[in-house]
Each structure stands twice: as C-alpha cells, then as structure tokens.
Design a protein around this motif. Structure first.
Motif, PDB file in Angstrom:
ATOM      1  N   GLN A 159       0.913  -1.144  -0.059  1.00 46.45           N
ATOM      2  CA  GLN A 159       0.023  -0.034   0.032  1.00 46.45           C
ATOM      3  C   GLN A 159       0.932   1.141   0.076  1.00 46.45           C
ATOM      4  O   GLN A 159       0.528   2.108  -0.962  1.00 46.45           O
ATOM      5  CB  GLN A 159      -0.899   0.045   1.011  1.00 46.45           C
ATOM      6  N   LYS A 160       1.988   1.464   0.758  1.00 45.48           N
ATOM      7  CA  LYS A 160       2.773   2.565   0.957  1.00 45.48           C
ATOM      8  C   LYS A 160       3.321   2.763  -0.601  1.00 45.48           C
ATOM      9  O   LYS A 160       3.546   3.799  -0.832  1.00 45.48           O
ATOM     10  CB  LYS A 160       3.851   2.300   1.733  1.00 45.48           C
ATOM     11  N   ALA A 161       3.792   1.589  -1.080  1.00 44.53           N
ATOM     12  CA  ALA A 161       4.583   1.858  -2.498  1.00 44.53           C
ATOM     13  C   ALA A 161       3.504   2.105  -3.474  1.00 44.53           C
ATOM     14  O   ALA A 161       4.044   2.947  -4.230  1.00 44.53           O
ATOM     15  CB  ALA A 161       5.101   0.389  -2.757  1.00 44.53           C
ATOM     16  N   VAL A 162       2.367   1.649  -3.357  1.00 46.04           N
ATOM     17  CA  VAL A 162       1.276   2.386  -4.262  1.00 46.04           C
ATOM     18  C   VAL A 162       1.038   3.646  -4.061  1.00 46.04           C
ATOM     19  O   VAL A 162       0.928   4.408  -5.159  1.00 46.04           O
ATOM     20  CB  VAL A 162      -0.198   1.249  -4.007  1.00 46.04           C
ATOM     21  N   GLN A 163       1.024   3.911  -3.059  1.00 48.62           N
ATOM     22  CA  GLN A 163       0.795   5.764  -2.629  1.00 48.62           C
ATOM     23  C   GLN A 163       2.040   6.393  -3.115  1.00 48.62           C
ATOM     24  O   GLN A 163       1.794   7.516  -4.025  1.00 48.62           O
ATOM     25  CB  GLN A 163       0.859   5.771  -1.082  1.00 48.62           C
ATOM     26  N   ALA A 164       3.226   5.904  -3.051  1.00 45.45           N
ATOM     27  CA  ALA A 164       4.608   6.455  -3.672  1.00 45.45           C
ATOM     28  C   ALA A 164       4.333   6.616  -5.151  1.00 45.45           C
ATOM     29  O   ALA A 164       4.692   7.774  -5.704  1.00 45.45           O
ATOM     30  CB  ALA A 164       5.796   5.998  -3.025  1.00 45.45           C
ATOM     31  N   TYR A 165       4.073   5.653  -5.736  1.00 43.18           N
ATOM     32  CA  TYR A 165       4.007   5.602  -7.192  1.00 43.18           C
ATOM     33  C   TYR A 165       2.928   6.442  -7.689  1.00 43.18           C
ATOM     34  O   TYR A 165       3.148   7.135  -8.675  1.00 43.18           O
ATOM     35  CB  TYR A 165       3.820   4.013  -7.829  1.00 43.18           C
ATOM     36  N   ALA A 166       1.748   6.386  -7.170  1.00 45.39           N
ATOM     37  CA  ALA A 166       0.633   7.641  -7.267  1.00 45.39           C
ATOM     38  C   ALA A 166       1.193   8.934  -7.235  1.00 45.39           C
ATOM     39  O   ALA A 166       0.849   9.654  -8.022  1.00 45.39           O
ATOM     40  CB  ALA A 166      -0.398   7.231  -6.484  1.00 45.39           C
ATOM     41  N   PHE A 167       1.933   9.239  -6.288  1.00 48.40           N
ATOM     42  CA  PHE A 167       2.534  10.472  -5.917  1.00 48.40           C
ATOM     43  C   PHE A 167       3.398  10.840  -7.274  1.00 48.40           C
ATOM     44  O   PHE A 167       3.335  11.899  -7.611  1.00 48.40           O
ATOM     45  CB  PHE A 167       3.164  10.615  -4.577  1.00 48.40           C
ATOM     46  N   LEU A 168       4.254   9.984  -7.358  1.00 50.12           N
ATOM     47  CA  LEU A 168       5.127  10.217  -8.736  1.00 50.12           C
ATOM     48  C   LEU A 168       4.315  10.329 -10.140  1.00 50.12           C
ATOM     49  O   LEU A 168       5.071  11.312 -10.699  1.00 50.12           O
ATOM     50  CB  LEU A 168       6.151   8.953  -8.766  1.00 50.12           C
ATOM     51  N   GLU A 169       3.353   9.886 -10.234  1.00 52.04           N
ATOM     52  CA  GLU A 169       2.492  10.151 -11.007  1.00 52.04           C
ATOM     53  C   GLU A 169       1.682  11.429 -11.266  1.00 52.04           C
ATOM     54  O   GLU A 169       0.970  11.662 -12.000  1.00 52.04           O
ATOM     55  CB  GLU A 169       1.492   9.014 -11.364  1.00 52.04           C
ATOM     56  N   GLY A 170       1.922  12.114 -10.002  1.00 55.67           N
ATOM     57  CA  GLY A 170       1.220  13.403 -10.047  1.00 55.67           C
ATOM     58  C   GLY A 170      -0.072  13.385  -9.277  1.00 55.67           C
ATOM     59  O   GLY A 170      -0.841  14.265  -9.437  1.00 55.67           O
ATOM     60  N   ARG A 171      -0.562  12.277  -8.800  1.00 56.72           N
ATOM     61  CA  ARG A 171      -2.079  11.951  -8.299  1.00 56.72           C
ATOM     62  C   ARG A 171      -1.801  11.998  -6.749  1.00 56.72           C
ATOM     63  O   ARG A 171      -0.936  11.771  -6.042  1.00 56.72           O
ATOM     64  CB  ARG A 171      -2.515  10.976  -8.774  1.00 56.72           C
ATOM     65  N   ASP A 172      -2.938  12.462  -6.183  1.00 55.64           N
ATOM     66  CA  ASP A 172      -3.190  12.408  -4.767  1.00 55.64           C
ATOM     67  C   ASP A 172      -4.045  11.239  -4.387  1.00 55.64           C
ATOM     68  O   ASP A 172      -4.481  11.040  -2.991  1.00 55.64           O
ATOM     69  CB  ASP A 172      -3.472  13.718  -3.969  1.00 55.64           C
ATOM     70  N   TYR A 173      -4.349  10.355  -5.332  1.00 58.75           N
ATOM     71  CA  TYR A 173      -4.994   9.052  -5.146  1.00 58.75           C
ATOM     72  C   TYR A 173      -4.588   7.993  -6.014  1.00 58.75           C
ATOM     73  O   TYR A 173      -3.907   8.222  -7.010  1.00 58.75           O
ATOM     74  CB  TYR A 173      -6.623   9.341  -5.683  1.00 58.75           C
ATOM     75  N   ALA A 174      -4.644   6.901  -5.617  1.00 57.27           N
ATOM     76  CA  ALA A 174      -4.132   5.638  -6.156  1.00 57.27           C
ATOM     77  C   ALA A 174      -5.250   5.018  -7.125  1.00 57.27           C
ATOM     78  O   ALA A 174      -6.480   5.246  -6.862  1.00 57.27           O
ATOM     79  CB  ALA A 174      -3.751   4.393  -5.425  1.00 57.27           C
ATOM     80  N   ILE A 175      -4.787   4.052  -8.315  1.00 56.07           N
ATOM     81  CA  ILE A 175      -5.707   3.628  -8.970  1.00 56.07           C
ATOM     82  C   ILE A 175      -5.224   2.171  -9.096  1.00 56.07           C
ATOM     83  O   ILE A 175      -4.051   1.637  -8.861  1.00 56.07           O
ATOM     84  CB  ILE A 175      -5.951   4.209 -10.506  1.00 56.07           C
ATOM     85  N   PRO A 176      -6.017   1.183  -9.761  1.00 60.20           N
ATOM     86  CA  PRO A 176      -5.467  -0.143  -9.644  1.00 60.20           C
ATOM     87  C   PRO A 176      -4.373  -0.532 -10.655  1.00 60.20           C
ATOM     88  O   PRO A 176      -3.581  -1.317 -10.474  1.00 60.20           O
ATOM     89  CB  PRO A 176      -6.759  -0.820 -10.495  1.00 60.20           C
ATOM     90  N   ASP A 177      -4.314   0.249 -11.654  1.00 60.17           N
ATOM     91  CA  ASP A 177      -2.979   0.344 -12.499  1.00 60.17           C
ATOM     92  C   ASP A 177      -1.872   0.611 -11.638  1.00 60.17           C
ATOM     93  O   ASP A 177      -0.746  -0.220 -11.754  1.00 60.17           O
ATOM     94  CB  ASP A 177      -3.038   1.442 -13.609  1.00 60.17           C
TER      95      ASP A 177
END
Length: 308
Positions: A248-266
């Motif tokens: 979950q933490k890694a997903v949050q970090a990747y979403a942040f790197l993508e410029g989002r403040d929310y995570a998606i299934p991708d």
C-alpha cells in the motif's frame, strides 16, 4: 513538491542513462520510507545510482563492501577509549548516513546482515547498550549478484521481507551504451551533479506520500492479492502482513510520482511484482515473477467507477 520530483528525476538521468523506470522504483522505495534491493550483475550502475541519489538530495553517502570478515561494528560503529578526555568515545559507522550502499550484502555473515537489517527497521543502532538514532531520511540500497553464489550467505526470507522493493537494472541498449561513452568523454559524471532538493524536502515528500488516498475497494484489491499468494499451489510461502502494508505504501508513492493524490488499480498492478517477487518462496522450481503475473490476471480487478 511536484516540481521537486521532476527536478530530481531529471538530475538523476544526467548520470544514469536509460534507467527511467528503475529510478522511479527506487524513488518509490525512498518516498515510502522503505529500502531497495538490487539483484544484478556487476557493472550495470548500482553504485552510480546510489551515489547520484545521495548527491541529488544533498545527503551523506556511505558504501560498505560486504565480505565474510565484516563485523557488525563495521556498520554500526564502535566505542574507543580516548586518553585525552579519559572516557569512551563513540565512533559512528557507515550506518550514520542518508544513503547507505551495502554492496553484495549476501557475502556478509548472517550476524553482520542482521546488524544492518536492524538499523533499516529501527532507524537506530544500539552500541554498548545505548540506542543512537541514524540521520533522517535513512535509505539503504543493498545489492547482490544473482549469478555467483559461491562463498555467499543467502538472505533468509524474514530478512528479504525488510526490503520494500527488489529490482534489476539490466543491460542498457546499444544507443544508451553509446550515450554513456559520450558522457564519459565529456566528463559528465556523478561528480558534476549538484543537489537539486534538500533532505528536508525529502522528508516533506515522504509525509505527502502518506496522505495519498487509497480507496477501500483498492485496499480490498491489495488484500486479495496478498491472500492469494498464501493459497496458491505453486507458492510455499506467501506474502506477510508486513508485505501487505508495504505494498500500500509503495502504491501511494507511485501514485504520487504520477502526480496524483489518489491511487488507481494500475498503480497496484505495476508495483506489485517489485514488492512481491522477493517475498515469495515458489515451489516445484517455479519462477516468482511468472506466478505474480498470473495472480494479477486471476485476482478480480477493481473498477475505477467504484471510487473515482
């Protein structure tokens, strides 16, 4: 802080050619508060990546070449008698750095490995009964050669679980290798890199990453993936609860790197192999990566309409 991420990526790409995705995964580990394990052959840029990251965040870099005669005190530090002050004085070890490269960690003895993995988890070392915190942020990049195992001490699964992600840099393409030669000729190396963000900004980025929203349906998707590893016929040991939290933490970090403040299934599908593969013990000689890819296809997907 979005600009800080872009500047950091651009700065790292000046010395590291053709490793954009690997850089992103290492930054995922850093921003999620974890550590990275690089399994690769010598000479593909593992040390260069660690040095470049340390210079880019204006952090202190230390490197430990792991060997069978390396002692825990060679990492944590030790106390010596100072005849001038007539008292014991603590001499910090390489662990007192912001970016620590543990080269060929599987060549160190289990006792020394445990000393390193303790500071990775606790963010402190204990010498002569006194706990001493290491600088923050504290990020470990450990390496091991997946080809040569003679004279090594493989990390147990409980210790592999301490690494947030595991990845391989691989060989560059012909074009990228030519660019490397040209940059060497023009003396564009890691020594020419300048700090582009501060350690305080890294801490702020880590705080912002923890605020990235993960919808309940997406959390259920993560749990389903984790539990599927424990019931799979080709897996002897599945992902631990710690691995579930790390994902979950890694997903949050990747979403942040993508410029989002929310995570998606991708985000989950992309980052899961880096978090799962080194935590699994496949059975019947199976390959962990192939198993994880099948799990991602078999576990029910979460539609965006459920939380957007």
């Amino acid at each position: 802080m979005r600009d800080a991420i872009d500047i950091l990526m651009e700065n790292l790409s000046q010395s590291i050619v053709g490793q954009t995705e690997s850089i992103r995964i290492v930054l995922v580990a850093l921003l999620s508060g974890g550590h990275a394990l690089l399994e690769d052959v010598p000479g593909v840029g593992k040390t260069l990546l660690a040095k470049s990251l340390a210079r880019s965040i204006n952090g202190r870099f230390q490197r430990v070449q792991c060997t069978p005669d390396l002692l825990p005190s060679d990492i944590t530090g030790t106390t010596i008698w100072n005849p001038n002050s007539r008292e014991f004085e603590f001499i910090p070890g390489p662990a007192f750095a912001n970016v620590l490269l543990a080269d060929e960690i599987n060549r160190a003895t289990p006792r020394t490995q445990s000393a390193l993995l303790e500071v990775m988890e606790e963010k402190q070392v204990t010498v002569d009964g006194e706990a001493r915190p290491v600088p923050q942020p504290f990020f470990v990049i450990a390496t091991q050669n997946p080809i040569e195992y003679q004279g090594t001490f493989p990390l147990p699964e409980a210790q592999m679980d301490r690494f947030a992600v595991c990845l391989s840099l691989g060989y560059p393409s012909a074009t990228e290798e030519l660019t490397m030669l040209q940059r060497q000729h023009s003396q564009e190396t890691v020594k020419s890199l300048e700090a582009c963000i501060s350690l305080e900004q890294v801490g702020e980025l880590q705080r912002l990453v923890s605020l990235v929203q993960v919808a309940p349906t997406l959390q259920q998707y993560i749990v389903d993936l984790v539990r599927a590893t424990r019931d799979h016929e080709d897996i002897s040991l599945g992902v631990s609860p710690r691995g579930c939290v790390v994902l979950q933490k890694a997903v949050q970090a990747y979403a942040f790197l993508e410029g989002r403040d929310y995570a998606i299934p991708d985000d989950v599908k992309l980052i899961t192999p880096y978090v799962f593969c080194h935590r699994l013990i496949p059975s019947h000689g199976r390959q962990a990566k192939a198993i994880v890819e099948r799990l991602l296809q078999s576990v029910a997907k979460v539609g965006r309409h459920n939380y957007l």
